[in-house]
Design a protein around this motif. Sequence first.
Motif, short mmCIF file in Angstrom:
data_model
loop_
_atom_site.label_atom_id
_atom_site.label_comp_id
_atom_site.label_asym_id
_atom_site.label_seq_id
_atom_site.Cartn_x
_atom_site.Cartn_y
_atom_site.Cartn_z
N GLY A 8 -21.11 -36.47 65.92
CA GLY A 8 -22.39 -37.28 66.41
C GLY A 8 -23.96 -36.35 66.38
O GLY A 8 -24.65 -37.03 65.97
N PHE A 9 -23.73 -35.20 66.99
CA PHE A 9 -24.85 -34.45 66.77
C PHE A 9 -25.43 -34.15 65.65
O PHE A 9 -26.50 -34.47 65.49
CB PHE A 9 -24.48 -33.15 67.49
N GLY A 10 -24.64 -34.22 64.73
CA GLY A 10 -25.20 -33.94 63.18
C GLY A 10 -25.96 -35.03 62.79
O GLY A 10 -26.78 -35.01 61.96
N LEU A 11 -25.14 -36.14 62.90
CA LEU A 11 -25.62 -37.53 62.54
C LEU A 11 -27.17 -37.82 63.06
O LEU A 11 -27.92 -38.38 62.68
CB LEU A 11 -24.73 -38.75 62.46
N ARG A 12 -27.27 -37.38 64.36
CA ARG A 12 -28.34 -37.67 65.44
C ARG A 12 -29.42 -36.92 64.63
O ARG A 12 -30.50 -37.19 64.44
CB ARG A 12 -27.88 -37.25 66.55
N ALA A 13 -28.99 -35.55 64.20
CA ALA A 13 -30.02 -34.56 63.64
C ALA A 13 -30.54 -35.18 62.40
O ALA A 13 -31.60 -34.88 61.78
CB ALA A 13 -29.40 -33.11 63.44
N ALA A 14 -29.71 -35.91 61.61
CA ALA A 14 -29.94 -36.35 60.29
C ALA A 14 -30.86 -37.54 60.39
O ALA A 14 -31.31 -37.87 59.44
CB ALA A 14 -28.69 -36.59 59.49
N ASP A 15 -30.96 -38.12 61.55
CA ASP A 15 -31.88 -39.27 62.00
C ASP A 15 -31.42 -40.46 61.10
O ASP A 15 -32.30 -41.04 60.32
CB ASP A 15 -33.44 -38.78 61.28
N VAL A 16 -30.17 -40.73 61.23
CA VAL A 16 -29.63 -42.07 60.65
C VAL A 16 -30.21 -43.35 60.69
O VAL A 16 -29.95 -44.30 60.09
CB VAL A 16 -27.99 -42.14 60.61
N TRP A 17 -30.80 -43.20 61.80
CA TRP A 17 -31.47 -44.84 62.31
C TRP A 17 -33.17 -44.51 62.07
O TRP A 17 -33.81 -45.56 62.46
CB TRP A 17 -31.17 -45.31 63.55
N GLY A 18 -33.60 -43.45 61.54
CA GLY A 18 -34.90 -43.41 61.53
C GLY A 18 -35.49 -44.11 60.32
O GLY A 18 -34.87 -44.60 59.45
N SER A 19 -36.95 -44.10 60.15
CA SER A 19 -37.50 -45.06 59.24
C SER A 19 -37.77 -44.23 58.12
O SER A 19 -37.89 -44.76 56.75
CB SER A 19 -38.87 -45.43 59.73
N GLY A 20 -37.54 -42.75 58.05
CA GLY A 20 -37.62 -42.09 57.00
C GLY A 20 -36.27 -41.79 56.26
O GLY A 20 -35.04 -42.51 56.41
N ARG A 21 -36.34 -40.94 55.06
CA ARG A 21 -35.26 -40.37 54.34
C ARG A 21 -34.12 -39.84 55.36
O ARG A 21 -34.38 -38.96 56.13
CB ARG A 21 -35.49 -39.45 53.31
N ILE A 22 -32.70 -40.15 55.18
CA ILE A 22 -31.91 -39.44 55.81
C ILE A 22 -31.65 -38.25 55.59
O ILE A 22 -31.53 -37.86 54.19
CB ILE A 22 -30.69 -40.18 55.99
N ASP A 23 -31.61 -37.08 56.24
CA ASP A 23 -31.25 -35.69 55.51
C ASP A 23 -29.88 -35.33 55.79
O ASP A 23 -29.67 -35.15 56.99
CB ASP A 23 -32.19 -34.69 56.32
N TRP A 24 -29.12 -35.30 54.95
CA TRP A 24 -27.56 -35.38 55.44
C TRP A 24 -27.19 -33.94 55.53
O TRP A 24 -25.89 -33.40 55.71
CB TRP A 24 -26.79 -35.95 54.13
N LEU A 25 -28.00 -32.76 55.31
CA LEU A 25 -27.85 -31.67 55.53
C LEU A 25 -27.24 -31.29 57.18
O LEU A 25 -26.25 -30.60 57.39
CB LEU A 25 -28.80 -30.75 55.32
N TRP A 26 -28.00 -32.05 57.70
CA TRP A 26 -27.58 -31.94 59.13
C TRP A 26 -26.34 -32.47 59.72
O TRP A 26 -25.49 -32.03 60.38
CB TRP A 26 -28.86 -32.40 60.08
#
Length: 259
Positions: free
Chosen positions: A126-144
């Motif tokens: 969950g922390f990794g998905l949070r850092a990836a900003d899955v609900w953000g308006s920009g591009r999801i960074d799957w590295l996190w």
Amino acid sequence: MQKPSVAELRPVVHPAGVKDRRSGEHWMGRLYMREISLRVDRHLVNTKVTPNQLTYLMTVCGVLAAPALLVPGIWGAVLGVVAVQLYLLLDCVDGEIARWRKQYSLAGVWMDRVGAYLTDAAVLVGFGLRAADVWGSGRIDWLWAFLGTLAALGAILIKAETDLVGLARAASGKEQVKESASEMRSSGMALARRAAAAFKFHRLILGIEASLLILVLAIVDHVRGDLFFSRLGVAVLAGIALLQTLLHLVSILASSRLK
């Protein structure tokens, strides 16, 4: 039926040694949760709720930390902490109810371990998905998300390494490992282990401690207006998990636990 008092419950559900177990009792349990759980116990001991049902509910609460952390901002981190604290509370209560009723179950012991595995993994994923900003308006960074999953894998492997010692000994007909067997045969390894234990950095990849770290980082990120510190935290936890997985494996092989 009259509810037992806390004074009546305590000597039965908290027998000598429960709070002093080296690897079986979390420091938050000793600090405050065992006192809270006693107050919950008295309302449950005379109900039809079984210890195993409480263990299942404990596992659900722990797993819910993952979706909770996906809520943006500080509130997601707060919900994550709440979910993990409920997990810890129920982890205390299920065993205490079992002691009071003398209802012991191998399935309950097994599910308790599964719950611990899943909760640690859920918080880190969950922390990794949070850092990836899955609900953000920009591009999801799957590295996190990948690094969070890597940290979760390390946390699970560390627990599995410990549990497999008992499995290996049981399969060989040996008694369960004693505390003295965990001592390093090499003085250099013993010194390294004591140094690692002193800093306790390895505890950061456990779900309970990780949830508190996530909350602190969420507060800092809220002030900054970005996810910089959460992403840094994910990277650090992934590094700790990988390093600790290797060190823990070496420590087992260098001790007498498999002798």
